[in-house]
Design an enzyme around this catalytic site. Structure first.
Site, short mmCIF file in Angstrom:
data_model
loop_
_atom_site.label_atom_id
_atom_site.label_comp_id
_atom_site.label_asym_id
_atom_site.label_seq_id
_atom_site.Cartn_x
_atom_site.Cartn_y
_atom_site.Cartn_z
N SER A 530 56.79 34.53 34.77
CA SER A 530 56.34 35.89 34.53
C SER A 530 56.60 36.74 35.79
O SER A 530 57.74 36.86 36.21
CB SER A 530 54.87 35.90 34.12
OG SER A 530 54.50 37.13 33.57
N ASP A 615 57.58 37.04 22.98
CA ASP A 615 56.76 37.28 24.17
C ASP A 615 56.32 38.75 24.18
O ASP A 615 57.14 39.66 24.11
CB ASP A 615 57.58 36.96 25.43
CG ASP A 615 56.74 36.93 26.69
OD1 ASP A 615 55.67 37.54 26.72
OD2 ASP A 615 57.18 36.28 27.65
N HIS A 650 54.37 34.32 25.36
CA HIS A 650 54.48 34.29 26.81
C HIS A 650 54.24 32.89 27.37
O HIS A 650 54.81 32.53 28.40
CB HIS A 650 53.46 35.27 27.40
CG HIS A 650 53.72 35.64 28.82
ND1 HIS A 650 54.91 36.20 29.24
CD2 HIS A 650 52.95 35.53 29.93
CE1 HIS A 650 54.85 36.43 30.55
NE2 HIS A 650 53.67 36.02 30.98
#
Length: 679
Positions: A530, A615, A650
């Site tokens: 991320s 995501d 995610h």
């Protein structure tokens, strides 16, 4: 098989008289149904698979190791709510937990996520929330990884679902009574939670009452129930400020009251007691927070809030819970977490001690204010998680729960904490774990970092690292600026116009450790996900030959384009983290480090990028664009590969066994690169 080469369609992006050309902008498809794009992603997956199977493929070997570390059945910590203990169990061959409740030693199964997700490619629930009378449970379902939950209700008396369904929620729900439930609704475009509704059981969602709407798209809403069960708090927050409203559950139909209006750079967090309220606040430059006490009549009048625990430049106050006569606080000093017990009567203080050199401790689930025990957790890089109970009458402590890991002996591993000078002289803490007896100078080292949003990455146990540790790797968490490990200023010094400190800290920690004889300079690897994927993208632009291989998981690599587009989910919510490109100075600074914009012809390491089509936090097209651009600028023979989950969000695929497969794949990537040149 040659690497995929998606076509180029130049798109000119213009701002502040600056022109950027993005040849792969066309890979964005918000519907996620474009056949050409899906075909390209499938080609990338095939290319990735070929890389893994060519030569020695360690994935199954490592997956089997991880599975063999799982007990036949694991039971979560039992949490008491409304006269029942609620908990979950998961068997070694199951993807999802089964939820139970217990009263007088009689167990009752209340929800089986394995059955609910049996025929689905992706399934995740937001947790189980029982009604005050224990007759009904509410839970949110996400079936694609987008984190848009449908809340459902199950009557435990009849073992059947109610007709009620709440669509497009965040999964954040609170019971106001046996009849009413509160929830947050997401904006379908930005995915920011911007509305709080009250739902009455038996009625349609379209008839739900709007309690509060947040009109500023930089703020996100969340709700929580007070531990005295008297109030529901509505927290409207962004990076640097927030505002809390309160619903009095004794007057459930009244308007929520604002405790203190939002102001620039002020964050506050509230707990109630039967007599008054306590708050952590960083107002008036008390950057590490102080603890304050106030009453209802003090709402809106900050000057009347009385200081209980003063601000300390060296100690960060992170979190707290109140009990009759006592407050327990998560604090942090010199980068290490501690738990402080504060007596409200005389303000005397005691610390709970912990043994390891680098570790994590935390306030565990303590749902009731008037409980006679305080629960807290402890873990370290070599100790699986445990939860302890502190008796609030005798102050004796005992371990009440421990995560069991088979085929593991903590005594075989050693922990070290090293502070390394960054280029501006700041000392950066690094937490390391490795198997005793290895030659540190010759050992491969895996560096991990995040360094954003003030998030703290503590030295907690990571079972998925064991296969590498058992094969002689050193694992290091670098506590770089941008997190809050060393206090709130540590965060301030790693965001906005100081963001590059995050990247420099990671690079300099890597070099500093090897200069100290920790890690083989020829076998340095790195991992980040991320915003940590942004970190990976930046450090290999700055130092492409320092690392042998990196994993960029769901990487936020196209920072400038994303932050310039308010239609992309969660963008406006993060202006105070990265900057708003509408302002030229902020645009220029973001552009100077944005990984996608700073790719150039140089010898990049082997890079493994992972992502998911659905995501909601880092849109799939960022890594999908990043990979071909990186590949075409790579002057080395090192491959650039990508695995795109065509279902999932995610955190990747849903289900524990699926997650272990992904962990095995990550470990196999590093091991394959290491073994290739070191057999």
């Amino acid at each position: 098989m040659p690497a995929p080469k998606p076509k180029k369609i130049p798109k000119i992006l213009e701002a502040h008289e600056d022109l950027r050309t993005d040849n792969y902008y066309w890979l964005r498809d918000d519907t996620r149904k474009n056949p050409e794009i899906l075909s390209y992603l499938e080609e990338e997956n095939k290319y990735c698979e070929e890389w893994f199977v060519n030569g020695v493929d360690y994935r199954k070997e490592i997956y089997d190791e991880l599975v063999n570390s799982i007990p036949k059945e694991e039971i979560s910590l039992k949490i008491k709510k409304n006269d029942f203990y609620y908990f979950s169990k998961i068997k070694s061959d199951e993807q999802y937990p089964v939820y139970f409740r217990e009263k007088e030693s009689i167990e009752e199964e209340i929800l089986n996520a394995n059955k609910l997700g049996k025929d689905l490619d992706y399934y995740q629930i937001s947790g189980v929330s029982p009604s005050p009378n224990n007759n009904i449970i509410a839970y949110g379902e996400d079936k694609n990884g987008r984190r848009e939950y449908t809340v459902k209700f199950k009557d435990l008396r009849s073992d059947s679902l109610l007709i009620d369904e709440l669509q497009n929620t965040s999964g954040n729900i609170c019971w106001g009574s046996d009849e009413y439930i509160y929830y947050t609704l997401k904006d379908p475009k930005t995915l920011i939670s911007n509305k709080v509704f009250r739902h009455k059981l038996g009625e349609s969602q379209k008839d739900d009452f709007l309690i509060y709407e947040e009109l500023d798209d930089q703020f996100n809403l969340s709700i929580s129930k007070s531990r005295t069960d008297r109030y529901i708090f509505i927290n409207s927050s962004k990076t640097e400020s927030n505002e809390i409203r309160m619903i009095d559950l004794e007057n459930i139909l009244e308007e929520p009251k604002c405790l203190l209006e939002r102001s620039d750079k002020h964050l506050y967090y509230v707990e109630d007691t039967p007599e008054s309220f306590f708050a952590l606040s960083n107002k008036n430059d008390r950057i590490n927070f102080c603890l304050l006490n106030f009453k209802k009549e003090d709402f809106g009048n900050y000057s009347d809030w009385k200081e209980v625990l003063e601000h300390n430049d060296q100690i960060l106050l992170e979190d707290f819970v109140c009990f009759p006569g006592l407050i327990f606080l998560d604090i942090r000093e010199d980068g290490l977490p501690k738990i402080l017990k504060l007596n409200i009567e005389d303000l005397s203080q005691d610390l709970i001690d912990f043994p390891d050199e680098a570790y994590s401790c935390y306030i565990s689930a303590n749902p009731k204010y008037d409980s006679d025990e305080f629960l807290y957790g402890y873990t370290s890089l070599r100790k699986p998680s445990s939860v302890f109970s502190l008796n609030l009458k005798t102050f004796e402590k005992k371990e009440i729960w421990r995560s069991e890991v088979l085929n593991f002996d903590e005594n075989l591993f050693e922990i070290k904490r090293e502070k390394i000078n960054s280029r501006d002289g700041i000392k950066v803490p690094n937490s390391l774990v490795y198997k005793k007896g290895i030659d540190l100078k010759e050992a491969p080292i895996l560096m991990y970092g995040y360094g954003s949003y003030g998030s703290i990455i503590d030295a907690s146990f990571r079972k998925t690292m064991l296969p590498l540790l058992n094969r002689g790797f050193i694992f290091c968490i670098s506590h770089i600026r941008g997190g809050s490990e060393m206090g709130r200023q540590w965060y301030e010094d790693g965001k906005m116009f100081k963001k590059k400190n995050t990247f420099y800290d990671f690079i300099d920690s890597t070099k500093g450790l090897t200069q100290k004889g920790i890690g083989d300079p020829k076998n340095i690897f790195a991992l980040g996900g991320s915003a940590g994927g942004l970190l990976m993208g930046a450090v290999i632009n700055y130092e492409p030959e320092l690392y042998k291989g990196i994993i960029s998981a769901v990487p936020f690599v196209d920072v400038l384009t994303t932050m310039s587009d308010e239609s992309i989910p969660l963008t406006t919510f993060e202006y105070k983290e990265w900057g708003n490109p509408k302002n030229k100075e902020e645009y220029d600074y973001i552009k100077s480090y944005s990984p996608y914009d700073n790719i150039k012809k140089q010898n990049y390491p082997t890079v493994f990028v992972t992502s998911s089509l659905f995501d909601s936090q880092v849109q799939y097209y960022e890594p999908a664009k990043y990979v071909p651009k990186l590949r075409e600028n790579n002057s080395s023979d090192n491959p650039i590969i990508m695995k795109m989950n065509l279902i999932g969000g995610h955190a990747g695929k849903s289900g524990r066994l699926n997650a272990l497969e992904e962990s095995a794949q990550d470990n196999a990537f590093f091991l394959k690169l290491y073994e290739k040149d070191n057999k």
